[in-house]
Write a protein that holds these residues in place. Structure first.
Motif, PDB file in Angstrom:
ATOM      1  N   PRO A  76       0.970  -1.219  -0.094  1.00 28.60           N
ATOM      2  CA  PRO A  76      -0.097  -0.365  -0.136  1.00 28.60           C
ATOM      3  C   PRO A  76       1.254   0.864   0.033  1.00 28.60           C
ATOM      4  O   PRO A  76       1.816   1.101   0.771  1.00 28.60           O
ATOM      5  CB  PRO A  76      -0.714   0.042   1.170  1.00 28.60           C
ATOM      6  N   SER A  77       0.227   2.138  -1.023  1.00 26.84           N
ATOM      7  CA  SER A  77       1.563   3.205  -1.154  1.00 26.84           C
ATOM      8  C   SER A  77       1.764   4.364   0.518  1.00 26.84           C
ATOM      9  O   SER A  77       0.188   5.154   0.245  1.00 26.84           O
ATOM     10  CB  SER A  77       1.555   4.109  -2.158  1.00 26.84           C
ATOM     11  N   ASN A  78       2.332   4.222   0.867  1.00 32.44           N
ATOM     12  CA  ASN A  78       1.984   5.646   2.113  1.00 32.44           C
ATOM     13  C   ASN A  78       3.348   6.176   2.934  1.00 32.44           C
ATOM     14  O   ASN A  78       4.181   5.443   3.514  1.00 32.44           O
ATOM     15  CB  ASN A  78       1.018   4.918   3.258  1.00 32.44           C
ATOM     16  N   PRO A  79       3.987   7.165   1.494  1.00 33.12           N
ATOM     17  CA  PRO A  79       5.377   7.226   1.955  1.00 33.12           C
ATOM     18  C   PRO A  79       5.745   7.595   3.062  1.00 33.12           C
ATOM     19  O   PRO A  79       6.485   8.200   4.175  1.00 33.12           O
ATOM     20  CB  PRO A  79       5.412   8.530   0.693  1.00 33.12           C
ATOM     21  N   GLU A  80       4.896   8.341   4.086  1.00 32.73           N
ATOM     22  CA  GLU A  80       4.609   8.884   5.398  1.00 32.73           C
ATOM     23  C   GLU A  80       4.768   7.994   6.806  1.00 32.73           C
ATOM     24  O   GLU A  80       4.708   8.210   7.923  1.00 32.73           O
ATOM     25  CB  GLU A  80       3.206  10.412   6.206  1.00 32.73           C
ATOM     26  N   VAL A  81       4.272   6.658   5.925  1.00 27.72           N
ATOM     27  CA  VAL A  81       4.613   5.773   7.565  1.00 27.72           C
ATOM     28  C   VAL A  81       6.388   4.964   7.094  1.00 27.72           C
ATOM     29  O   VAL A  81       6.389   4.778   6.483  1.00 27.72           O
ATOM     30  CB  VAL A  81       3.908   4.303   6.999  1.00 27.72           C
ATOM     31  N   GLN A 115       3.734  -2.523   9.917  1.00 23.13           N
ATOM     32  CA  GLN A 115       2.723  -1.276  10.112  1.00 23.13           C
ATOM     33  C   GLN A 115       1.983  -1.383   8.162  1.00 23.13           C
ATOM     34  O   GLN A 115       0.456  -0.721   7.982  1.00 23.13           O
ATOM     35  CB  GLN A 115       3.205   0.024  10.843  1.00 23.13           C
ATOM     36  N   LEU A 116       2.949  -2.048   7.462  1.00 23.73           N
ATOM     37  CA  LEU A 116       2.348  -1.765   6.368  1.00 23.73           C
ATOM     38  C   LEU A 116       1.593  -2.645   5.282  1.00 23.73           C
ATOM     39  O   LEU A 116       0.510  -2.956   4.226  1.00 23.73           O
ATOM     40  CB  LEU A 116       3.297  -1.534   5.281  1.00 23.73           C
ATOM     41  N   GLY A 117       2.412  -4.272   5.884  1.00 27.45           N
ATOM     42  CA  GLY A 117       1.981  -5.653   4.247  1.00 27.45           C
ATOM     43  C   GLY A 117       2.858  -7.070   4.728  1.00 27.45           C
ATOM     44  O   GLY A 117       3.495  -6.287   5.491  1.00 27.45           O
ATOM     45  N   VAL A 118       2.530  -6.932   3.610  1.00 27.05           N
ATOM     46  CA  VAL A 118       3.642  -8.104   3.165  1.00 27.05           C
ATOM     47  C   VAL A 118       3.989  -8.794   1.852  1.00 27.05           C
ATOM     48  O   VAL A 118       3.030  -7.875   1.054  1.00 27.05           O
ATOM     49  CB  VAL A 118       2.717  -9.671   3.537  1.00 27.05           C
ATOM     50  N   ALA A 119       5.278  -8.542   1.591  1.00 32.77           N
ATOM     51  CA  ALA A 119       5.476  -9.111   0.934  1.00 32.77           C
ATOM     52  C   ALA A 119       6.540 -10.230   0.285  1.00 32.77           C
ATOM     53  O   ALA A 119       6.979 -10.303   1.773  1.00 32.77           O
ATOM     54  CB  ALA A 119       6.650  -8.051   0.067  1.00 32.77           C
TER      55      ALA A 119
END
Length: 285
Positions: A76-81, A115-119
Motif C-alpha cells: 500500500p502506497s503511504n510514504p509517510e508511514v 505497519q504496512l503489509g507483506v511482500a
C-alpha cells in the motif's frame, strides 16, 4: 467489451475518450473483481463465482492470463508511514514437473512490514532487500526472526548495523528450550532468565544438565546471544517479541498456493506471490 453490466459495444471514439487500450476485452471493474476472487481461490472457482455474480463468463484461463499480465502494487502506497518493525521467514511452494515425475518443493521468502503489509519473493533475495531498503525505516529498526541463518544473513543487508535491533523470536527460543527435556523446574528456571535476556545465567543453569540436547542448546544460545533481549521489558513497551506477523502471513499465502492439487510453473511463482500479497494487503479491494 465485457463488463459487470454485460457486453458493452464500445466505439473507437468512446475507447479513446475513456482511455481504453485497443483489444481490451474486460472493463477495469470486471478485471478488479476477477483479481479479487482469484487472489483467494483457484482460477476455476473464481470463474464460477464471476459467472454467478455478474452473469458474465470469464474462463479460468482468461483469469490466469489476467493475473500474469497485471502490474500489482507491492505494498500500500503511504510514504509517510515509518516502518518500525519487520519480520522475515520462509515458505514453501510446490513446483510443477513432467508427468510421472515427483513434485518438488522450493523455498520463497516473505517479509512482513508490521505497519504496512507483506511482500514475498521467489528465489530473489535482491528484490526483497531493494524493497525493504526503499522504505522509510525507523531508527532503530526492530528486526524479528527465528534462528535460521538465511534470515539473519538478509537482515545484515538491511539498513545500518547500528540502526538495527535484532530480536530472536521468543516463541522459537522457548520451543528449543523445551526440546532439551529434563525437569520442569529447571526448564522454568532457564526460561525466567531468558525472559530477562540474561543468557549467561541461563547457560549456568544448563551446566551439569544430563540431557543429550543441552550442549546443542547452549551453542544455540551463544550463537544468538546478542539477539536474546529483555523480552519482558520490550513487551511492556509495546514492542513485538516474536515473528508471528510474518508466520501468519505465510500461512495466509499458503491458503492460495497450496490449494488441493495445486502446483506451479517456476516462472509463474513470483507473479502469483505478488497477486496473493496484493490481496492480503487490501490493494485489490
Amino acid at each position: 467489451m465485457k463488463s459487470i453490466l454485460g457486453e458493452l459495444p464500445i466505439t473507437e471514439k468512446q475507447a479513446k475518450k475513456l482511455e481504453i487500450k485497443s483489444r481490451t476485452q474486460m472493463s477495469p471493474m470486471l478485471e478488479k473483481n476477477c483479481l479479487l476472487l482469484s487472489g483467494d481461490e483457484s482460477y476455476e472457482k473464481s470463474a464460477q463465482k464471476i459467472k454467478s455474480l455478474t452473469g458474465i463468463a470469464v474462463s479460468h484461463s482468461t483469469q490466469q492470463r489476467l493475473v500474469h499480465r497485471y502490474a500489482f502494487e507491492e505494498l500500500p502506497s503511504n510514504p509517510e508511514v515509518e516502518v518500525e518493525e519487520i519480520s522475515l521467514d520462509g515458505g514453501k511452494v510446490r513446483l510443477r514437473t513432467a508427468k510421472g515425475k515427483a513434485l518438488i518443493w522450493r523455498d520463497y521468502k516473505a517479509v512482513s512490514f508490521h505497519q504496512l503489509g507483506v511482500a514475498a519473493f521467489f528465489q530473489d533475495n535482491s528484490a526483497l532487500l531493494d524493497l525493504v531498503n526503499s522504505q522509510v525505516l525507523a531508527k532503530p529498526l526492530i528486526c524479528l526472526g527465528d534462528g535460521h541463518d538465511g534470515i539473519w544473513n538478509l537482515f545484515r543487508e538491511i539498513g545500518e548495523k547500528q540502526e538495527r535491533i535484532e530480536i530472536l523470536d521468543w516463541y522459537h527460543l522457548i520451543e528449543n528450550l523445551y526440546k532439551v527435556g529434563g525437569s520442569f523446574q529447571r526448564i522454568e528456571e532457564v526460561k525466567c532468565f531468558l525472559w530477562k535476556g540474561d543468557v549467561d545465567a541461563a547457560i549456568s543453569c544448563c551446566e551439569g544438565w544430563s540431557e543429550p540436547q543441552v550442549e546443542n542448546f547452549i551453542t544455540y544460545l551463544n550463537k544468538h546471544k546478542h539477539r536474546i533481549v529483555n523480552y519482558g521489558y520490550l513487551q511492556a513497551e509495546g514492542i513485538s517479541i516474536g515473528s508471528g506477523s510474518v508466520e501468519s502471513k505465510i500461512k495466509q499465502i499458503a491458503h492460495r498456493l497450496k490449494i488441493t492439487g495445486a502446483s506451479w510453473e517456476s516462472g509463474n511463482v513470483p507473479q502469483v506471490l505478488r497477486h496473493r500479497c496484493a490481496y492480503l494487503n487490501g490493494c485489490l479491494f
